[in-house]
Design an enzyme around this catalytic site. Structure first.
Site, mmCIF file in Angstrom:
data_model
loop_
_atom_site.group_PDB
_atom_site.id
_atom_site.type_symbol
_atom_site.label_atom_id
_atom_site.label_comp_id
_atom_site.label_asym_id
_atom_site.label_seq_id
_atom_site.Cartn_x
_atom_site.Cartn_y
_atom_site.Cartn_z
ATOM 1 C CE LYS A 115 -4.329 -1.791 1.820
ATOM 2 N NZ LYS A 115 -4.941 -2.044 3.046
ATOM 3 C CE LYS A 197 -5.812 -9.172 -1.849
ATOM 4 N NZ LYS A 197 -6.220 -8.746 -0.439
ATOM 5 C CE LYS A 200 -13.708 -5.514 1.186
ATOM 6 N NZ LYS A 200 -12.278 -5.559 2.376
HETATM 7 P P1 TYM Z 1 -10.540 -7.637 4.129
HETATM 8 O O1 TYM Z 1 -11.795 -6.809 4.425
HETATM 9 O O2 TYM Z 1 -9.357 -7.290 3.137
HETATM 10 O O3 TYM Z 1 -10.926 -9.113 3.600
HETATM 11 C C1 TYM Z 1 -11.984 -9.622 4.396
HETATM 12 C C2 TYM Z 1 -11.728 -11.261 4.536
HETATM 13 O O4 TYM Z 1 -11.520 -11.750 3.055
HETATM 14 C C3 TYM Z 1 -10.606 -12.488 2.711
HETATM 15 N N1 TYM Z 1 -10.169 -12.323 1.453
HETATM 16 C C4 TYM Z 1 -9.936 -13.284 0.371
HETATM 17 N N2 TYM Z 1 -9.908 -14.716 0.600
HETATM 18 C C5 TYM Z 1 -9.543 -15.186 -0.489
HETATM 19 N N3 TYM Z 1 -9.489 -14.805 -1.620
HETATM 20 C C6 TYM Z 1 -9.328 -13.424 -2.110
HETATM 21 N N4 TYM Z 1 -9.055 -12.996 -3.004
HETATM 22 C C7 TYM Z 1 -9.831 -12.347 -0.700
HETATM 23 N N5 TYM Z 1 -9.634 -11.281 -0.515
HETATM 24 C C8 TYM Z 1 -10.045 -10.928 0.694
HETATM 25 C C9 TYM Z 1 -9.393 -11.816 3.720
HETATM 26 O O5 TYM Z 1 -8.475 -12.521 3.936
HETATM 27 C C10 TYM Z 1 -10.063 -11.485 4.879
HETATM 28 O O6 TYM Z 1 -10.164 -12.694 5.806
HETATM 29 N N6 TYM Z 1 -7.519 -6.718 8.044
HETATM 30 C C11 TYM Z 1 -8.637 -7.533 7.467
HETATM 31 C C12 TYM Z 1 -9.983 -7.276 8.369
HETATM 32 C C13 TYM Z 1 -9.779 -7.328 9.799
HETATM 33 C C14 TYM Z 1 -9.679 -8.717 10.275
HETATM 34 C C15 TYM Z 1 -9.735 -8.088 11.797
HETATM 35 C C16 TYM Z 1 -9.825 -10.036 9.801
HETATM 36 C C17 TYM Z 1 -9.787 -6.472 10.733
HETATM 37 N N7 TYM Z 1 -9.615 -7.160 12.156
HETATM 38 C C18 TYM Z 1 -9.507 -9.216 12.789
HETATM 39 C C19 TYM Z 1 -9.679 -11.062 11.150
HETATM 40 C C20 TYM Z 1 -9.569 -10.658 12.329
HETATM 41 C C21 TYM Z 1 -8.979 -7.181 6.072
HETATM 42 O O7 TYM Z 1 -8.565 -6.195 5.565
HETATM 43 O O8 TYM Z 1 -9.749 -7.884 5.401
#
Ligand code: TYM
Length: 332
Positions: A115, A197, A200
């Site tokens: 990022k 990957k 979003k």
């Molecule tokens: P975020 O919002 O980017 O994504 C949410 C969840 O989706 C999973 N994910 C994917 N899994 C497989 N293939 C993909 N292309 C893909 N894109 C996203 C992510 O691994 C995630 O599980 N930092 C985290 C949010 C968060 C969090 C937490 C997660 C904040 N606090 C505590 C677990 C526990 C995030 O940005 O996920």
């Protein structure tokens, strides 16, 4: 013997429209495990402001994610669904964990480096300490398990390290959390570039299937997804674009790999992609119908979130008191 359920926690950021990567990599596991665990599923709005947001849109997307959770099958009677900023304990613990987070470890986080390299005018401090906040989310609930995609694995390692470090510095306090990662959907890849990957925030909207994309758009994106010129229907690491599409197929149908390979062996990719387009569109049509109904009932959603805020605070309160006492904050 006690039959007390173990704790499961996970959050999703409302930083863009959710994709099938979010669903298959993480949310599907929340739903699958909601009976087995005491579940806390959140919307990580605090994390979202590490990149610039439009306030009204952030608020709107936060509620939308809750409707998405429900439409995909999370049961608010079983699961605590909450907004991260509604429980200040996340931030209270975040500060304490900051004091034992090493700059070196934070600066090695690949998501941060990524990022940072993309947005050099936005190298804010929150972006740097984002993984410490994520650790606070998890440790505040003494979560045993955290279902995530593989992109969060490095952040999970930090959460584990911080739990161990705090426990050894101040005495046993935190559970050391384990990730739950689905092997075949750990990282759903972009439909335009299978090295990347599915995300979003990808600027190329054709690279991702959004859960709320119109069905004809979903079909079109799948049919025009990149593959390769080998014309060989197989599942291997030389044909990663096709492999990704097969992973999506398997996740949506529940079929096994041999079955699918046998069905499409010797046929063109076009036929497979057309079938996959129908499968995903039909599944998401069902989901979208439910979503449209749920999102129109704002009152019910807000009630779920009020309950969620209360239940989430009830879960974290005692632990936070304990932590503040252990680090030496005066309590009267
Ligand atoms: P975020 O919002 O980017 O994504 C949410 C969840 O989706 C999973 N994910 C994917 N899994 C497989 N293939 C993909 N292309 C893909 N894109 C996203 C992510 O691994 C995630 O599980 N930092 C985290 C949010 C968060 C969090 C937490 C997660 C904040 N606090 C505590 C677990 C526990 C995030 O940005 O996920």
């Amino acid at each position: 013997m006690t039959d007390k359920k173990k704790t499961l926690l996970s959050l999703v950021q409302p930083s863009g429209d959710l994709t099938i990567g979010n669903y298959l990599g993480a949310i599907k596991n929340f739903i699958k495990l909601q009976d087995e665990y005491d579940c806390y599923i959140g919307v990580a709005d605090l994390h979202s402001i590490t990149v610039p947001q439009v306030a009204a849109e952030l608020r709107k997307r936060s509620r939308e994610i809750v409707a998405i959770y429900l439409a995909l099958g999370l049961d608010p009677d079983k699961v605590t669904i909450f907004i991260q900023s509604h429980n200040p304990d996340h931030l209270k613990l975040y500060w304490v964990l900051n004091s034992i987070s090493y700059m070196g470890q934070l600066s090695r986080m690949t998501q941060f480096k990524d990022k940072q390299s993309r947005a050099d005018e936005n190298n804010n401090a929150a972006l740097f300490t984002y993984p410490t906040l994520m650790a606070a989310d998890i440790l505040a609930y003494n979560a045993d398990v955290v279902p995530v995609g593989i992109d969060q694995q490095q952040h999970m390692e930090l959460a584990r390290d911080l739990a161990i470090r705090f426990n050894s510095r101040y005495s046993e306090t935190f559970t050391v959390p384990e990730s739950i990662i689905n092997e075949s959907t750990r990282k759903i890849m972009s439909l335009r570039n299978p090295e990347k990957k599915m995300s979003k925030s990808d600027e190329d909207k054709n690279a991702s299937i959004f859960l709320l994309d119109p069905l004809n758009v979903i079909r079109k994106k799948i049919k025009s997804a990149v593959t390769d010129s080998l014309n060989n229907f197989d599942y291997n690491d030389e044909q990663i674009a096709l492999k990704n599409l097969i992973d999506i197929y398997l996740a949506f149908t529940g079929e096994d790999l041999d079955q699918v390979l046998a069905k499409y062996k010797g046929k063109g990719y076009g036929e497979f992609k057309a079938d996959l387009a129908d499968i995903v569109a039909n599944d998401l049509e069902n989901f979208q119908n439910k979503y449209n109904e749920i999102i129109s009932d704002k009152e019910r959603l807000d009630q779920i979130l009020k309950d969620g805020a209360e239940k989430s605070q009830r879960k974290t309160r005692n632990l936070l008191d304990k932590v503040y006492r252990k680090v030496g904050f005066l309590q009267l």
